[in-house]
Design a protein around this motif. Structure first.
Motif, mmCIF file in Angstrom:
data_model
loop_
_atom_site.group_PDB
_atom_site.id
_atom_site.type_symbol
_atom_site.label_atom_id
_atom_site.label_comp_id
_atom_site.label_asym_id
_atom_site.label_seq_id
_atom_site.Cartn_x
_atom_site.Cartn_y
_atom_site.Cartn_z
ATOM 1 N N LYS A 65 0.851 -1.191 0.000
ATOM 2 C CA LYS A 65 0.000 0.000 0.000
ATOM 3 C C LYS A 65 0.884 1.237 0.000
ATOM 4 N N PRO A 66 0.488 2.318 -0.594
ATOM 5 C CA PRO A 66 -0.736 2.463 -1.373
ATOM 6 C C PRO A 66 -0.534 1.902 -2.778
ATOM 7 N N TYR A 67 -1.545 1.287 -3.299
ATOM 8 C CA TYR A 67 -1.507 0.767 -4.662
ATOM 9 C C TYR A 67 -2.734 1.291 -5.394
ATOM 10 N N THR A 68 -2.647 1.285 -6.707
ATOM 11 C CA THR A 68 -3.759 1.766 -7.521
ATOM 12 C C THR A 68 -4.661 0.593 -7.887
ATOM 13 N N LEU A 69 -5.856 0.914 -8.302
ATOM 14 C CA LEU A 69 -6.773 -0.126 -8.767
ATOM 15 C C LEU A 69 -6.162 -0.869 -9.953
ATOM 16 N N ALA A 70 -5.492 -0.141 -10.824
ATOM 17 C CA ALA A 70 -4.850 -0.773 -11.984
ATOM 18 C C ALA A 70 -3.785 -1.774 -11.539
ATOM 19 N N GLN A 71 -3.000 -1.428 -10.517
ATOM 20 C CA GLN A 71 -1.985 -2.360 -10.009
ATOM 21 C C GLN A 71 -2.631 -3.597 -9.404
ATOM 22 N N LEU A 72 -3.696 -3.415 -8.638
ATOM 23 C CA LEU A 72 -4.394 -4.553 -8.033
ATOM 24 C C LEU A 72 -4.975 -5.459 -9.107
ATOM 25 N N LEU A 73 -5.635 -4.870 -10.090
ATOM 26 C CA LEU A 73 -6.230 -5.676 -11.165
ATOM 27 C C LEU A 73 -5.159 -6.418 -11.969
ATOM 28 N N ALA A 74 -4.037 -5.772 -12.220
ATOM 29 C CA ALA A 74 -2.949 -6.434 -12.952
ATOM 30 C C ALA A 74 -2.389 -7.603 -12.155
ATOM 31 N N CYS A 75 -2.233 -7.417 -10.858
ATOM 32 C CA CYS A 75 -1.715 -8.479 -9.991
ATOM 33 C C CYS A 75 -2.679 -9.661 -9.953
ATOM 34 N N VAL A 76 -3.953 -9.375 -9.768
ATOM 35 C CA VAL A 76 -4.962 -10.436 -9.722
ATOM 36 C C VAL A 76 -5.019 -11.168 -11.063
ATOM 37 N N ALA A 77 -5.019 -10.423 -12.156
ATOM 38 C CA ALA A 77 -5.056 -11.049 -13.484
ATOM 39 C C ALA A 77 -3.836 -11.935 -13.720
ATOM 40 N N ALA A 78 -2.668 -11.475 -13.298
ATOM 41 C CA ALA A 78 -1.449 -12.274 -13.478
ATOM 42 C C ALA A 78 -1.535 -13.569 -12.681
ATOM 43 N N GLU A 79 -2.005 -13.497 -11.447
ATOM 44 C CA GLU A 79 -2.094 -14.704 -10.615
ATOM 45 C C GLU A 79 -3.154 -15.675 -11.143
ATOM 46 N N LEU A 80 -4.259 -15.158 -11.626
ATOM 47 C CA LEU A 80 -5.321 -16.046 -12.112
ATOM 48 C C LEU A 80 -5.002 -16.657 -13.468
ATOM 49 N N SER A 81 -4.038 -16.080 -14.184
ATOM 50 C CA SER A 81 -3.677 -16.613 -15.508
ATOM 51 C C SER A 81 -2.617 -17.708 -15.435
#
Length: 82
Positions: A65-81
């Motif tokens: 933290k602090p992180y942006t929504l874009a960073q969170l979404l990119a991290c989640v997308a990378a892990e789920l892929s």
């Protein structure tokens, strides 16, 4: 059902995120079928070595933290892929 991803807080009362991650990995190892749910640390811990401590505890990624929504979404997308 199960979980697709865990967003882990490292500083929780009773059991911190490091111990919780180790418990999840131990539970996964005890299953008859292989399982691995991605665990991403969302934490204010941003010092040198904090990300490594998360990985050593069995987490898959670390987002300070602090992180942006874009960073969170990119991290989640990378892990789920994976």
């Amino acid at each position: 059902g199960g979980f697709d991803l865990v967003l882990m807080d490292c500083q929780m009362p009773v059991m911190d995120g490091y111990a919780a991650s180790q418990a999840i990995r131990a539970w996964e190892d005890s299953l008859s079928e292989p399982a691995h749910v991605p665990i991403v640390a969302l934490t204010a811990n941003a010092l040198v070595g904090d990300a490594e401590a998360c990985l050593a505890a069995g987490m898959d990624d670390h987002l300070a933290k602090p992180y942006t929504l874009a960073q969170l979404l990119a991290c989640v997308a990378a892990e789920l892929s994976r």
